[in-house]
Scaffold this motif. Structure first.
Motif, PDB file in Angstrom:
ATOM      1  N   ARG A 130       0.865  -0.941  -0.042  1.00  0.00           N
ATOM      2  CA  ARG A 130       0.176   0.060  -0.060  1.00  0.00           C
ATOM      3  C   ARG A 130       0.847   1.269   0.064  1.00  0.00           C
ATOM      4  O   ARG A 130       1.902   1.019   0.447  1.00  0.00           O
ATOM      5  CB  ARG A 130      -0.940   0.187   1.430  1.00  0.00           C
ATOM      6  CG  ARG A 130      -1.970  -0.976   1.466  1.00  0.00           C
ATOM      7  CD  ARG A 130      -3.106  -0.829   2.683  1.00  0.00           C
ATOM      8  NE  ARG A 130      -4.035  -1.616   2.380  1.00  0.00           N
ATOM      9  CZ  ARG A 130      -4.980  -1.613   3.629  1.00  0.00           C
ATOM     10  NH1 ARG A 130      -4.956  -0.524   4.306  1.00  0.00           N
ATOM     11  NH2 ARG A 130      -6.054  -2.324   3.436  1.00  0.00           N
ATOM     12  N   LEU A 131       0.239   2.367  -0.378  1.00  0.00           N
ATOM     13  CA  LEU A 131       1.039   3.727  -0.477  1.00  0.00           C
ATOM     14  C   LEU A 131       0.162   4.546   0.222  1.00  0.00           C
ATOM     15  O   LEU A 131      -1.089   4.609  -0.026  1.00  0.00           O
ATOM     16  CB  LEU A 131       1.332   4.057  -1.840  1.00  0.00           C
ATOM     17  CG  LEU A 131       1.848   5.674  -2.014  1.00  0.00           C
ATOM     18  CD1 LEU A 131       3.297   5.665  -1.733  1.00  0.00           C
ATOM     19  CD2 LEU A 131       1.757   5.891  -3.624  1.00  0.00           C
ATOM     20  N   TYR A 132       0.727   5.450   1.249  1.00  0.00           N
ATOM     21  CA  TYR A 132       0.015   6.563   1.934  1.00  0.00           C
ATOM     22  C   TYR A 132       0.908   7.621   1.679  1.00  0.00           C
ATOM     23  O   TYR A 132       1.838   7.986   1.621  1.00  0.00           O
ATOM     24  CB  TYR A 132       0.190   6.027   3.518  1.00  0.00           C
ATOM     25  CG  TYR A 132      -0.680   4.810   3.665  1.00  0.00           C
ATOM     26  CD1 TYR A 132      -2.229   4.944   4.299  1.00  0.00           C
ATOM     27  CD2 TYR A 132      -0.335   3.487   3.774  1.00  0.00           C
ATOM     28  CE1 TYR A 132      -2.858   3.893   4.497  1.00  0.00           C
ATOM     29  CE2 TYR A 132      -0.886   2.496   3.879  1.00  0.00           C
ATOM     30  CZ  TYR A 132      -2.332   2.640   4.511  1.00  0.00           C
ATOM     31  OH  TYR A 132      -3.051   1.573   4.827  1.00  0.00           O
ATOM     32  N   LEU A 133      -0.219   8.796   1.674  1.00  0.00           N
ATOM     33  CA  LEU A 133       0.282  10.097   1.531  1.00  0.00           C
ATOM     34  C   LEU A 133      -0.379  11.188   2.443  1.00  0.00           C
ATOM     35  O   LEU A 133      -1.556  10.927   2.566  1.00  0.00           O
ATOM     36  CB  LEU A 133      -0.344  10.757  -0.083  1.00  0.00           C
ATOM     37  CG  LEU A 133       0.196   9.784  -1.100  1.00  0.00           C
ATOM     38  CD1 LEU A 133      -0.640   9.948  -2.414  1.00  0.00           C
ATOM     39  CD2 LEU A 133       1.468   9.994  -1.526  1.00  0.00           C
ATOM     40  N   ALA A 134       0.367  11.929   2.995  1.00  0.00           N
ATOM     41  CA  ALA A 134      -0.258  13.012   4.122  1.00  0.00           C
ATOM     42  C   ALA A 134      -0.271  14.248   3.357  1.00  0.00           C
ATOM     43  O   ALA A 134       0.611  14.872   2.912  1.00  0.00           O
ATOM     44  CB  ALA A 134       0.761  13.098   5.353  1.00  0.00           C
ATOM     45  N   HIS A 135      -1.641  14.644   3.186  1.00  0.00           N
ATOM     46  CA  HIS A 135      -1.875  15.805   2.486  1.00  0.00           C
ATOM     47  C   HIS A 135      -1.970  16.985   3.514  1.00  0.00           C
ATOM     48  O   HIS A 135      -2.765  16.647   4.750  1.00  0.00           O
ATOM     49  CB  HIS A 135      -3.144  15.918   1.737  1.00  0.00           C
ATOM     50  CG  HIS A 135      -3.074  15.140   0.576  1.00  0.00           C
ATOM     51  ND1 HIS A 135      -2.885  15.454  -0.842  1.00  0.00           N
ATOM     52  CD2 HIS A 135      -3.036  13.690   0.425  1.00  0.00           C
ATOM     53  CE1 HIS A 135      -2.726  14.383  -1.579  1.00  0.00           C
ATOM     54  NE2 HIS A 135      -2.846  13.246  -0.816  1.00  0.00           N
ATOM     55  N   HIS A 136      -1.802  18.410   3.090  1.00  0.00           N
ATOM     56  CA  HIS A 136      -2.073  19.379   3.975  1.00  0.00           C
ATOM     57  C   HIS A 136      -2.055  20.619   3.178  1.00  0.00           C
ATOM     58  O   HIS A 136      -1.237  20.809   2.351  1.00  0.00           O
ATOM     59  CB  HIS A 136      -0.649  19.943   5.062  1.00  0.00           C
ATOM     60  CG  HIS A 136      -1.134  20.931   5.904  1.00  0.00           C
ATOM     61  ND1 HIS A 136      -0.582  22.173   5.772  1.00  0.00           N
ATOM     62  CD2 HIS A 136      -1.783  21.065   7.067  1.00  0.00           C
ATOM     63  CE1 HIS A 136      -0.934  22.882   6.656  1.00  0.00           C
ATOM     64  NE2 HIS A 136      -1.861  22.138   7.528  1.00  0.00           N
ATOM     65  N   GLU A 137      -3.205  21.134   2.993  1.00  0.00           N
ATOM     66  CA  GLU A 137      -3.691  22.252   2.199  1.00  0.00           C
ATOM     67  C   GLU A 137      -3.406  22.278   0.996  1.00  0.00           C
ATOM     68  O   GLU A 137      -2.398  23.210   0.221  1.00  0.00           O
ATOM     69  CB  GLU A 137      -2.933  23.573   2.806  1.00  0.00           C
ATOM     70  CG  GLU A 137      -3.519  24.027   4.162  1.00  0.00           C
ATOM     71  CD  GLU A 137      -2.778  25.290   5.091  1.00  0.00           C
ATOM     72  OE1 GLU A 137      -1.683  25.513   4.440  1.00  0.00           O
ATOM     73  OE2 GLU A 137      -3.488  25.483   5.851  1.00  0.00           O
ATOM     74  N   GLY A 138      -3.572  20.905   0.084  1.00  0.00           N
ATOM     75  CA  GLY A 138      -3.277  20.871  -1.199  1.00  0.00           C
ATOM     76  C   GLY A 138      -1.850  20.287  -1.531  1.00  0.00           C
ATOM     77  O   GLY A 138      -1.575  19.964  -2.759  1.00  0.00           O
ATOM     78  N   GLU A 139      -1.047  20.143  -0.524  1.00  0.00           N
ATOM     79  CA  GLU A 139       0.338  19.724  -0.843  1.00  0.00           C
ATOM     80  C   GLU A 139       0.640  18.487  -0.161  1.00  0.00           C
ATOM     81  O   GLU A 139       0.345  18.209   0.927  1.00  0.00           O
ATOM     82  CB  GLU A 139       1.270  20.745  -0.194  1.00  0.00           C
ATOM     83  CG  GLU A 139       2.861  20.427  -0.503  1.00  0.00           C
ATOM     84  CD  GLU A 139       3.579  21.794   0.030  1.00  0.00           C
ATOM     85  OE1 GLU A 139       4.840  21.614  -0.425  1.00  0.00           O
ATOM     86  OE2 GLU A 139       3.032  22.675   0.674  1.00  0.00           O
ATOM     87  N   VAL A 140       1.254  17.478  -0.416  1.00  0.00           N
ATOM     88  CA  VAL A 140       1.877  16.399  -0.080  1.00  0.00           C
ATOM     89  C   VAL A 140       3.007  16.520   0.676  1.00  0.00           C
ATOM     90  O   VAL A 140       4.059  16.751   0.123  1.00  0.00           O
ATOM     91  CB  VAL A 140       1.792  15.111  -1.132  1.00  0.00           C
ATOM     92  CG1 VAL A 140       2.374  13.918  -0.421  1.00  0.00           C
ATOM     93  CG2 VAL A 140       0.624  14.843  -1.742  1.00  0.00           C
ATOM     94  N   LEU A 141       3.145  16.312   1.756  1.00  0.00           N
ATOM     95  CA  LEU A 141       4.366  16.608   2.752  1.00  0.00           C
ATOM     96  C   LEU A 141       5.010  15.418   3.044  1.00  0.00           C
ATOM     97  O   LEU A 141       6.267  15.282   3.432  1.00  0.00           O
ATOM     98  CB  LEU A 141       3.641  17.282   4.210  1.00  0.00           C
ATOM     99  CG  LEU A 141       3.137  18.513   3.923  1.00  0.00           C
ATOM    100  CD1 LEU A 141       2.585  19.018   5.337  1.00  0.00           C
ATOM    101  CD2 LEU A 141       3.810  19.540   3.223  1.00  0.00           C
ATOM    102  N   ALA A 142       4.335  14.004   3.135  1.00  0.00           N
ATOM    103  CA  ALA A 142       4.907  12.959   3.509  1.00  0.00           C
ATOM    104  C   ALA A 142       4.310  11.954   2.748  1.00  0.00           C
ATOM    105  O   ALA A 142       3.234  11.817   2.557  1.00  0.00           O
ATOM    106  CB  ALA A 142       5.016  12.570   4.797  1.00  0.00           C
TER     107      ALA A 142
END
Length: 373
Positions: free
Chosen positions: A259-271
């Motif tokens: 699996r792949l996980y993405l941490a989004h914040h205000e339209g930007e992927v940070l991690a």
């Protein structure tokens, strides 16, 4: 009891793996497809009743211009490592590989030798006299691991020492960090987090960090962060094609294998991070993050989401994978050890990797070549 070894089909191999609570992700049939420079074979051990009782994924690497091979069983094979006489298991494997033209065999028994609690790791980091984790008194010892090591030495196997000053070996990590889920609720797991971890998870949630699962098309986003992480943490990144191949072949075997996980914040992927699953064992495999907006704590958020999902999948172990053995404050990898230890759990030392030279001249030549790389 005697064991007969022969090549088995991928289907037989996978069927056996599904009966085991924990088999390394490097010992499933699809892992051979992740490594196209190696030739993969599935080996099966059969007992006197012709029942399949053990499996191993062996990767064969040819020597240039010679019909000779290096054989590698990463974090395997999946056999009964508690057996009183390992010769019955390993001698058929060595005999078969010798017939195949193998000059040297490397394997990594999936056997734990020692464990250190998160508190013991924290104390070791704070102790100015402590230089390496291996020299710190362990919280728990596994006596059978040392008996097993003695058996292997008597058989002619040679233990590979952890490479480099940071304790990371050239092969698979000998030291890892794991959190046990067995018999615990998620609330109990989180109670073992240190105060900083709990605070950071709340901070990420309050800041609006959203962690989502990604697809194949998101691997390019992951990769951009991964390259940034490689530059910051001073390691050589794998190519994008490696992760695309991993995704395609592992998920073809089982959808939840990767699996792949993405941490989004205000339209930007940070991690971003990848997670691998085999049976009740889940691994945090590769992680990547940007240096921007670290104050919103995307790394803690992504780990907590992955741990929650691993728990829902029925995991008994959440494995953070490799940690450094060094406790030197000047080592840039110490921060990673601190981060993983903040999740509670234990630092775990495996028995390490072992070599068996079937042709001593070629084995020694390979050792010399590897030492000069």
């Amino acid at each position: 009891m005697s064991y007969r070894l022969k090549v088995i089909t991928r289907e037989e191999h996978l069927a056996f793996v599904t009966t085991c609570p924990s088999v390394s992700h490097m010992q499933v049939p699809s892992w051979g497809d992740v490594k196209p420079d190696w030739r993969a074979e599935s080996l099966g051990w059969f007992d006197d009743d012709d029942r399949l009782v053990g499996v191993g994924l062996v990767l064969l690497r040819p020597l240039p211009k010679l019909k000779r091979y290096l054989a590698y069983l990463p974090e395997g094979p999946a056999i009964d490592w508690a057996a009183t006489d390992l010769k019955l298991w390993l001698e058929p494997m060595l005999a078969y590989l010798k017939e195949r033209g193998v000059f040297s065999v490397k394997m990594g028994p999936p056997v734990v030798a020692r464990r250190w609690s998160a508190e013991a790791v924290k104390a070791a980091i704070a102790d100015p006299q402590a230089r390496q984790l291996r020299d710190v008194e362990a919280t728990a010892h596994e006596p059978r691991a040392f008996d097993l090591a003695d058996q292997l030495r008597r058989m002619g196997w040679q233990q590979t020492e952890p490479g480099g000053e940071d304790g990371f070996a050239a092969g698979q990590p000998r030291y890892v960090f794991q959190v046990s889920f067995a018999g615990r609720t998620l609330e109990e797991v989180q109670r073992d987090f240190n105060q900083q971890w709990r605070r950071n998870i709340k901070k990420a949630d309050k800041a609006g960090v959203k962690v989502v699962q990604g697809g194949y098309e998101d691997l390019t986003t992951f990769y951009a962060l991964y390259v940034e992480t490689a530059k910051r943490d001073r390691f050589i990144p794998r190519p994008l094609a490696y992760f695309q191949r991993m995704w395609t072949v592992l998920r073809a075997e089982r959808e939840d294998r990767m699996r792949l996980y993405l941490a989004h914040h205000e339209g930007e992927v940070l991690a971003a991070a990848t997670m691998l699953t085999v049976g009740e064992h889940v691994w945090y495999s590769y992680g990547a993050s940007t240096s921007r907006k670290r104050e919103v704590q995307p790394n803690n958020a992504i780990q907590w989401r992955m741990m929650c999902d691993a728990y829902e999948l029925g995991a008994s172990i959440y494995d953070f994978r490799g940690i450094t053995d060094t406790l030197d404050e000047d080592n840039h990898l110490l921060g990673l050890l601190r981060f993983k230890a903040g999740a509670g759990g234990q630092a775990v030392e495996y028995l390490g990797e072992w070599d068996y030279p079937l042709n001593k001249v070629l084995h020694k030549a390979l050792d010399l070549y590897m030492s000069r790389r």
